[in-house]
Every structure is written in structure tokens, then in C-alpha cells.
Design a protein around this motif. Structure first.
Motif, PDB file in Angstrom:
ATOM      1  N   TYR A 281      -7.046   2.726  -6.232  1.00 48.65           N
ATOM      2  CA  TYR A 281      -6.573   4.040  -5.799  1.00 48.65           C
ATOM      3  C   TYR A 281      -6.167   4.805  -7.042  1.00 48.65           C
ATOM      4  N   THR A 282      -6.534   6.105  -7.080  1.00 52.39           N
ATOM      5  CA  THR A 282      -6.244   6.864  -8.295  1.00 52.39           C
ATOM      6  C   THR A 282      -5.406   8.086  -7.958  1.00 52.39           C
TER       7      THR A 282
ATOM      8  N   GLY B 273      -4.539   4.832 -12.091  1.00 53.05           N
ATOM      9  CA  GLY B 273      -4.922   4.245 -10.808  1.00 53.05           C
ATOM     10  C   GLY B 273      -4.390   2.814 -10.689  1.00 53.05           C
TER      11      GLY B 273
ATOM     12  N   GLU C 143       0.992   4.214  -2.980  1.00 47.86           N
ATOM     13  CA  GLU C 143       0.814   5.650  -2.770  1.00 47.86           C
ATOM     14  C   GLU C 143       1.946   6.419  -3.441  1.00 47.86           C
TER      15      GLU C 143
ATOM     16  N   GLY D 229      -6.975  10.753  -6.127  1.00 50.15           N
ATOM     17  CA  GLY D 229      -7.098  10.642  -4.692  1.00 50.15           C
ATOM     18  C   GLY D 229      -8.299   9.846  -4.223  1.00 50.15           C
TER      19      GLY D 229
ATOM     20  N   ILE E  50     -10.924   6.556  -3.938  1.00 53.25           N
ATOM     21  CA  ILE E  50     -10.857   5.087  -3.947  1.00 53.25           C
ATOM     22  C   ILE E  50     -12.130   4.596  -4.631  1.00 53.25           C
TER      23      ILE E  50
ATOM     24  N   PRO F 123       0.795  -1.211   0.000  1.00 54.95           N
ATOM     25  CA  PRO F 123       0.000   0.000   0.000  1.00 54.95           C
ATOM     26  C   PRO F 123       0.833   1.269   0.000  1.00 54.95           C
TER      27      PRO F 123
END
Ligand code: C2E
Ligand code: CA
Ligand code: CA
Length: 738
Positions: free
Chosen positions: A109-110, A100, A81, A113, A115, A77
Motif C-alpha cells: 500500500y502506498t 509504502g 492506513e 493510494g 496497491i 491494516p
């Protein structure tokens, strides 16, 4: 004439050249149109190709970005990010909306920002299976009222463990508008456009200039706006893969070219379809067509001009020929051909067809010259034209022959009109200072204007009957005249053969001494024994032969036969009397007559005293030629008889001038016997003749009273039925006891 022929030939060649030129122009235009069409197809294909390459490059470059990021990124994760932070730079530089990362459970997640749950999306599922995917154009699911986007997704592998396990899906949201920009490549001056469609017709993108608008499916769009058949055909073609061309009706006829997008490795079944309205081609061809059309028009005009000149030449030539064919060259009036044509048009009209000529006209030509003769004919023509009405016709046939068609109530009216015309024509002689001319008319009354030639023949027939007359200028055709004409014609035609066949017989009529009643001579008279055995008397053929001149031959024939008979009797030791032979006045005009008779006589070795010659009184009238001829006969030893004395033109004065031996009193004088005055006349005539030492014979004596009277006035010989009719040779011989 020749130059006109040459000119026509040149025009014909010119027309042929121009026609070939027109053919060539047409052929060239056709070729130009075809090659332009081919060029257009080529351009369509090139545009499609260009679009294909551009689109593929675009897609490939986008995937390359995704691949490079996927290789670089870790899947934890915190790594995700960091990666998204890194990817943000690509979003701006590569025109993505967002990039994303989706975990295998579908949570994504793109770079923007938020989800998102992607577990239900096909591209996610496919990429989770290891596929590189680009979706059809669709509304952005991440936002309400989303723009048109395409999703690009690639699987992300776990690099660290060096296994092929898929750890997630990297995706990017792509503005479909970018495709549109690519497709907006100018083609056909902006009149052509392209679109990218999926195999099932789903529209990925299209040139902004295209009329497709907001439609989702190209086949449906075509089905609605164009011919359904065209849509089906395109669908069928795409189903078969490969590229190709065609046309459909969409706002007018459009040519299209389609080809699959060259991205097979991504299992993408997209097609580029490029199209251009056919009118674009038509527009391009228009100036060429216009020019060619003008050229063709000009050529056509020249050809038409040439043809008109040819036609004009032909018509004027025809008119010239018609004029020649229907005009009499001398008078400028109608000729017989047009006269007959016009008359036939008067079918059923009652009228009089007049054949006319000028007797003695030849004399004018001979004495005054042909030019003068022509003047006379023209003057006569003018008079004829003046004489006829507007419904009547006239023409000159040839020489002095004219034909007139008159309308009139009756024959008297026609006769008086023609007499008036004749009077005017006769007066021409004094006004033109030429010898006398006399028009003669033969008239045929008829209703049947169809038989012009035959009717004219009848009119001519009637005219012949007045030719010799002095008292009449005209005669109407009568059937009997015609029959007589035919009969005469037949007689004339058979003359030659009759001479060869010896059909002419010599008959003898004895002459008797008036005092003793003994035979002292005889007259030879001709008889015609026809093939059928019938006997033709002289009055039936002598006048005819006098007209056509055959009489000279017949007289000679008779003379020769009489000579032969005399010779025969002489040889047989029989008593020979002088025999008189008739010579027609017409024969007298034949050249060297005396000489010819002398030769015949010598041929038979006969004494001229055995042959006497009877010449009609009328022939004598003050003609010096004939006087000289008779002198010659006399000098040759022939006994000359003046025949038919008293029958007409008696001229006692001529007796003095001409040397005759015998005067033959005509029957008409003999018939005076019994009439006191007539007898006195006979008495004095004989006295006068006797005083001139002329021998006297009376002919046509039929009665005893006549015989006695003639004996009383000391007539020498008598010939007539009282003693004997003319006899055939054998009967005559029997009578003489020969
Ligand atoms: P022509 O020379 O005056 O001959 C006499 C004609 O009177 C003959 O007619 C004869 O038969 C006829 N005749 C004699 N006696 C009598 C009589 O008592 N009463 C009547 N009513 N008639 C009588 P034909 O033989 O018919 O000949 C007629 C004319 O034909 C001749 O008249 C002559 O002009 C001509 N002709 C006859 N034979 C010849 C010929 O060989 N040459 C020529 N040029 N003319 C001929
Ligand atoms: Ca006679
Ligand atoms: Ca006579």
C-alpha cells in the motif's frame, strides 16, 4: 686588446648567469606544474569526499525517516492506513515520491493510494530477510515511462510482541534526481563532474554536466566512449575496494578519483567517481606556461645576443689576425705567406718565379734614414704592382726582398718586362733624390707551383749570380748554377776546419834572373790538399773567399807559413831568396793589416827584405786609403810588387802615385810576344818602368822566344812554366839543392 678580453669575460659570465637563470626558470615551471597537478588531485579527492559525505547524509537521513516511521507504525491494516496518512507529510518534506508498506505476501500500500505486488522485487525480499536496502537507479515500476528512482526499504518488526518477527517492509521511492543535485557541487569552475556507480558499473546518478547522459552502466559507457583498457582498469580497481586515482581517455584525457560510498552497514557497494578533464589543468597552467615561456624567450634572446657579440668578436679578431698574418705591414700588400698560398692554388700553371732585391739599398737606409728607405720600398712596391697582371702575384718578403710570379710565353718576354721594371726603379733615384739603387732579379721557370719555398730558393740562387755584375739585372736559374752553389757552399763551410788541419799548402814557383838564368827568388802560391788527398787549385776557392772575406785569413796564413819556412831555411844555414806572398785586394781593407804582418815578421825575427808582397793592379785604382797602406808596407821594409800589370785596369798614372818596387808583367802581356804591336807596347812599358826605377818581372813565360824577347828588353826576372811550374816545398828545396 685587453679591454676586448675583459669584455668577452663579462659576456661569458653574463651568459653563464643567464643560462643558470634559464635552468632555474625551467625548474620552477616544472615544480609549479607538478604542484598544480598535485593540487588538482587533492581537489578531485576533496570533491569526491564532499560528495561522499553529502550522499551518505542524504541516504542516512532518508533511512532515519523510514526507521522512525517503522518504529511508530502498527502492522494491522487499519494501522497501515493511518500510518500512510502520517507518512504523507514525510513524502512532501523529504522529497520522496511515495512511501509504502508491503505485507509479507508482497502486497503493498502506498501514500499514492494504489496497491502493488512487490513479492518479486529483490529489495522487498532482502528487507523481508531483515536488510536495509537502497536499490540502483531504475525506472519507477509503478508507472509507465517512469522517472529514475531508487527504492529504499527497511524491515518492519512486530513491536507489540517484542519478538523479532518481520511483519512487513516499509519502503520509499526516491527521486534519483536529488542525487544529481548533490553531485552537481561545483568543482573546477563547473568543468569537473562526479557520478555514483555500483561495483558492477551500474550508474546510480551523475552530475547533470557530465556527458554520461542516459547510459546505464559506467563501464560499458567507458568501454564504448573511451579506451576499453581504461574501463577494465577502473573495474579492476573498484573490485579491489578502497579508494584511488587514475586517468582515462574520455573526450580527451581525464583525471579521476574514486572512493566507496561510506555506507557499509547497509551493504551498499556504491562508489563516488569524480573526474576532471586534464585540459582544465592545462588551461590553468597556460598563463604560467606562457609567462615562463616569454621569460625563457627573453633570456634566450639575451644569451643569443651575448653569443653573437662573442662570435662577432671572435670573427673580427680572426679577420684581424688573418690580415696581420697575410699582409705586409709596410706596403699593405701581400706577404710571402699569402703569396705562397695563392701560388699553390695555381698548381700546374707554367710561370716564372722571380726573386728580387735592390742592391745598395742599405746605403739608402744608412744615408737617408729608415723613413726614406721605407718610402723607397713603397714606391718600388707600387711599380711592381703596376707591372703585374691580374693573374700574376707579388709580395714583399722583408726589407728590400720581393717575390713576383709572372706568366709569359718565353724567357725573352719575361726578361724584357723585368728590364722595363728595372728601368723604372732605377729612375726612382733621381725622382726621390736618393743614391742609385739597382734591382736584381733571379728567375726560376717552373710548372710545379706546390714547391714555392724551394722554387724561391732557386730564384734567389739565380739572383746571387747577378748581384756582382754591372751588365745584367737578371739571371735565369740553371741547374749548373745550383750545383756550383752547392759546391761553393761546401768549400766555404770547410774552410775553418781546413785551416785548423793545415790543409793549405805553400807551393813555390821560382823566379829566374833573366840574364844569368839563376834562381833569384820565388812566389808562394796556395794549394788546398783536401782530406781525400786531391789538390784544389786557387781559382776554385780564392774568388769565393774573396767574396766572403775569408781570404784575409788565408793570406795571413800563407804569410805566416812562408815566414816559418824562411826561418827554417835560415836556421838550417841554407841560402835564402826573397819570397813573394800574394795579398788579395780584399785583405787590404782589413783593419791594421800592416801592423799585423809586421808582428808576424817580428815573431820569426826575419828581415823584411826576405818577404815581398804582391798586390794586384786592380786594387790600386785611385784609392787614397790603399795608397797610404802601401806606403806603410813600404815604410815597414817590405818589397812591394805590382802584380798582374796589364791584365785589365792598367793605369800608368797610378805608378807615379804609388810606391812600388817591382812591376810584374801579366801573362796576357807576355803572350803579346810575337805580335809586332804587342811587342812595341811591352818595349815602351818596360822603358817607362825602368825610368821610374822599377824592377821588372815577367810571369807566365812559357817559350824560349818569350825568354829571348824579355832578355832583349832588359826584363830583370822571369817566372813561368818555361823554367819551372809551382812546386811543393820539398821539390822546391830539392831544386835549390837545399
Ligand atoms: P798569380 O798571383 O798571378 O799567380 C800566378 C799564377 O800563374 C799561378 O797560378 C801560377 O801557377 C800560374 N803560372 C805561372 N807560370 C805560368 C805559365 O808559364 N803558364 C801559365 N799558364 N800559368 C802560369 P795559381 O797558382 O793557380 O794561382 C792563381 C792565382 O791565385 C794567383 O795568380 C793568385 O792571384 C791567386 N793566389 C794563389 N795563391 C794565393 C795566395 O796565397 N793568396 C792570394 N791572395 N792569392 C793567391
Ligand atoms: Ca802573384
Ligand atoms: Ca800574377
Amino acid at each position: 686588446m685587453k679591454t676586448r678580453k675583459n669584455r668577452n669575460l663579462v659576456i661569458l659570465i653574463l651568459i653563464s648567469v643567464l643560462l643558470s637563470l634559464m635552468g632555474a626558470v625551467y625548474f620552477c615551471t616544472h615544480n609549479i606544474v607538478n604542484s598544480l597537478r598535485e593540487e588538482m588531485q587533492g581537489t578531485l579527492e576533496a570533491v569526491a569526499e564532499y560528495n561522499n559525505v553529502s550522499v551518505c547524509q542524504e541516504i542516512t537521513s532518508k533511512f532515519q525517516v523510514l526507521h522512525s516511521i517503522s518504529v511508530e507504525m502498527g502492522c494491522e491494516p487499519e494501522q497501515v492506513e493511518a500510518m500512510l496518512g502520517y507518512a504523507k507529510g514525510f513524502v512532501e518534506n523529504y522529497g520522496f515520491k511515495r512511501i509504502g508498506y508491503a505485507y509479507p505476501i508482497g502486497v503493498a500500500y502506498t501514500t499514492e493510494g494504489f496497491i502493488q505486488d512487490m513479492s518479486y522485487l529483490d529489495f522487498f525480499k532482502d528487507s523481508m530477510k531483515g536488510k536495509t536496502v537502497i536499490t540502483d537507479t531504475q525506472k519507477d515500476i509503478a508507472v509507465r515511462e517512469g522517472e529514475n528512482v531508487n527504492w529504499l526499504s527497511v524491515p518492519v518488526y512486530d513491536n507489540n510482541e517484542k519478538s523479532n518477527e518481520i511483519k512487513g517492509v516499509l519502503f520509499a521511492t526516491y527521486y534519483s534526481d536529488w542525487f544529481e543535485e548533490i553531485l552537481d557541487t561545483q568543482s573546477f569552475d563547473g568543468e569537473g563532474y562526479s557520478c555514483i556507480i555500483g561495483k558492477d558499473g551500474g550508474i546510480v546518478a551523475h552530475s547533470t554536466s557530465s556527458p554520461i547522459g542516459e547510459a546505464d552502466n559506467f563501464f560499458e559507457y567507458l568501454g564504448k566512449n573511451a579506451d576499453g583498457v581504461d574501463a577494465e582498469e577502473l573495474q579492476y580497481k573498484l573490485g579491489k575496494e578502497g579508494s584511488g586515482e587514475g586517468s582515462f581517455y574520455l573526450d580527451g584525457k581525464q583525471d579521476y578519483y574514486y572512493m566507496p560510498l561510506d555506507l557499509q552497514e547497509r551493504e551498499l557497494e556504491w562508489y563516488i567517481v569524480t573526474m576532471v578533464p586534464e585540459e582544465v589543468l592545462a588551461k590553468r597552467l597556460e598563463p604560467i606556461r606562457n609567462n615562463m615561456q616569454w621569460l625563457l624567450r627573453i633570456l634566450m634572446l639575451i644569451v643569443l645576443g651575448g653569443l653573437s657579440v662573442l662570435l662577432w668578436n671572435y670573427l673580427s679578431k680572426r679577420k684581424e689576425l688573418m690580415t696581420l698574418a697575410y699582409t705586409d705591414a709596410l706596403t699593405g700588400g701581400d706577404n710571402f705567406a699569402i703569396f705562397a698560398k695563392k701560388l699553390k692554388e695555381k698548381k700546374g700553371t707554367h710561370g716564372y718565379l722571380v726573386a728580387m732585391d735592390l742592391s745598395q739599398f742599405k746605403i739608402i737606409n744608412n744615408t737617408c734614414g729608415i723613413e726614406r728607405g721605407d718610402q723607397v720600398l713603397c714606391a718600388v712596391w707600387e711599380m711592381i704592382v703596376h707591372c703585374i697582371g691580374s693573374d700574376e702575384l707579388a709580395a714583399r718578403i722583408y726589407a728590400d726582398r720581393f717575390v713576383i710570379f709572372l706568366l709569359g710565353k718565353n724567357r725573352t718576354e719575361i726578361a724584357s718586362r723585368l728590364e722595363k721594371l728595372a728601368k723604372n726603379i732605377i729612375q726612382l733615384a733621381s725622382s726621390l733624390n736618393i743614391p742609385k739603387i739597382r734591382p736584381v732579379f733571379g728567375i726560376y721557370e717552373t710548372w710545379n707551383q706546390d714547391a714555392v719555398e724551394k722554387n724561391y730558393g732557386n730564384a734567389v740562387q739565380a739572383k746571387m749570380s747577378v748581384k756582382e755584375r754591372r751588365d745584367f739585372n737578371y739571371a735565369f736559374y740553371e741547374r749548373q748554377d745550383y750545383e756550383k752553389y752547392i759546391e761553393n757552399k761546401e768549400i766555404e763551410d770547410s774552410f775553418e776546419q781546413a785551416v785548423i788541419d793545415k790543409q793549405f799548402e805553400v807551393w813555390y814557383q821560382p823566379k829566374y834572373d833573366a840574364t844569368t838564368g839563376e834562381i833569384v827568388g820565388s812566389e808562394a802560391l796556395v794549394r788546398w790538399r783536401r782530406r781525400d788527398g786531391s789538390l784544389l787549385p786557387p781559382y776554385k776557392f780564392i774568388p769565393l773567399f774573396e767574396k766572403n772575406g775569408m781570404i784575409a785569413q788565408l793570406d795571413k796564413y800563407m804569410f805566416r807559413n812562408v815566414c816559418e819556412h824562411q826561418k827554417q831555411w835560415e836556421r838550417e844555414g841554407k841560402r835564402c831568396f826573397p819570397i813573394s806572398v800574394n795579398i788579395s785586394r780584399v785583405s787590404l781593407y782589413y783593419y791594421n793589416l800592416v801592423e799585423k804582418y809586421k808582428i808576424i815578421l817580428e815573431e820569426y825575427g826575419l828581415d823584411p827584405s826576405l818577404i815581398q808582397l804582391e798586390i794586384t793592379e786592380s786594387a790600386m785604382i785611385d784609392n787614397n786609403e790603399i795608397v797610404r797602406l802601401l806606403e806603410q808596407f813600404h815604410y815597414a821594409g817590405f818589397h812591394m810588387i805590382l802584380d798582374d800589370f796589364g791584365s785589365g785596369y792598367s793605369s800608368l798614372a797610378s805608378l807615379n802615385k804609388i810606391h812600388f818596387d817591382t812591376l810584374k808583367l801579366d801573362k796576357s802581356l807576355v803572350d803579346f810576344i810575337g805580335d809586332e804591336k804587342g811587342e812595341k807596347l811591352l818595349f815602351h812599358i818596360t822603358r817607362l818602368a825602368q825610368s821610374m826605377q822599377l824592377h821588372i818581372t815577367a810571369e807566365g813565360v812559357e817559350t824560349e822566344e818569350q825568354v829571348r824577347f824579355l832578355q832583349g828588353i832588359k826584363c830583370d826576372e822571369i817566372q813561368g812554366y818555361y823554367f819551372s811550374r809551382p812546386l811543393p816545398k820539398d821539390e822546391f828545396e830539392a831544386l835549390l839543392g837545399k
